[in-house]
Write a protein that holds these residues in place. Structure first.
Motif, PDB file in Angstrom:
ATOM      1  N   LEU A  52     -11.582  73.669  -6.117  1.00 51.98           N
ATOM      2  CA  LEU A  52     -10.813  72.641  -5.421  1.00 51.98           C
ATOM      3  C   LEU A  52     -10.710  72.892  -3.922  1.00 51.98           C
ATOM      4  O   LEU A  52     -10.335  71.988  -3.164  1.00 51.98           O
ATOM      5  N   THR A  82      -4.797  67.074  -6.954  1.00 51.73           N
ATOM      6  CA  THR A  82      -5.929  66.855  -6.053  1.00 51.73           C
ATOM      7  C   THR A  82      -6.781  65.643  -6.412  1.00 51.73           C
ATOM      8  O   THR A  82      -7.580  65.188  -5.585  1.00 51.73           O
ATOM      9  N   LYS A 128      -9.089  65.834  -8.612  1.00 54.42           N
ATOM     10  CA  LYS A 128     -10.415  66.399  -8.862  1.00 54.42           C
ATOM     11  C   LYS A 128     -10.424  67.173 -10.182  1.00 54.42           C
ATOM     12  O   LYS A 128      -9.372  67.526 -10.716  1.00 54.42           O
TER      13      LYS A 128
END
Length: 235
Positions: free
Chosen positions: A41, A101, A103
């Motif tokens: 990340l 995030t 993600k």
């Protein structure tokens, strides 16, 4: 500068930079998941090595963050609504980081829930069963020398779980297909660990699961994995 004084763990393991995420862990199959995810990340974090035993995971300071006395755990100074948050349980933290995030988890609802199902598959199945296999195969082998049942039970259940992964990974690059997710990150350290930590490759018959082995190589080869597998490093 963020104030983390409400977390007693920071008195025993002070934060050099309280403005970034604090990781409390060891490079075990459970512990490395978070370092790998954080590296993937690109989030700034400060790792703290928490050893087993009364001065580490069983210390009052660590218990104040994780009542279960197990690594890993985190403090994120930039939690929901901008307030610090402490979390434990690797699966919960992976979901938190993915959602924070946007993600390592599919954006669509169906893909998200399917990913979570595979995360729970690891948390409820692969982790506990592989852990028990390793215990009886390596650490308690002398205690069950005259009773093969425990080792055989967890070996067979671990192989059953491997067969599920094998079927899932046929013609797939990652557990969710073309997208690398927290489902891969939470699972592959246990498959690797059963070999690296427990010496169980032959007992578990890894050669019988070629799709899993190819996937494992892809997971380990990622730059974030190469770094995260060694975090937190020894002092």
């Amino acid at each position: 500068m963020s104030d983390l004084s409400a977390f007693p763990i920071t008195k025993k393991w002070p934060a050099k930079n309280p403005d970034i995420l604090q990781l409390y862990s060891l490079p075990t199959p459970n512990g490395v998941k978070l370092a790998i995810a954080l590296e993937e990340l690109g989030l700034a974090y400060e790792p703290h090595r928490i050893e087993f035993g009364p001065d580490g995971v069983k210390s009052p300071e660590f218990i104040s963050l994780n009542p279960n006395g197990r690594i890993p755990a985190i403090i994120d100074p930039n939690g929901p609504d901008g307030r610090p948050i402490g979390l434990f349980e690797s699966g919960a933290i992976l979901v938190y980081l993915a959602e924070k995030t946007g993600k390592l988890i599919p954006a669509d609802a169906a893909g998200r829930y399917e990913t979570l199902a595979w995360v729970m598959f690891q948390m409820s199945g692969v982790g506990p069963m592989f852990g028990q296999f390793g215990h009886f195969h390596k650490f308690a082998a002398d205690k069950v020398a005259n009773n093969p049942y425990p080792a055989e039970r967890y070996r067979d259940e671990s192989r059953r779980l491997l067969s599920i992964l094998e079927e899932r990974l046929k013609d797939r690059q990652w557990i969710m297909g073309d997208e690398y997710t927290i489902a891969d990150i939470t699972t592959f350290p246990w498959i690797r660990g059963a070999d690296i930590f427990y010496g169980g490759r032959e007992a578990l018959g890894y050669a019988d699961f070629p799709s899993v082995m190819a996937w494992l190589e892809r997971c380990v080869a990622r730059p974030a994995s190469q770094k995260g597998l060694e975090i937190p490093a020894k002092a």
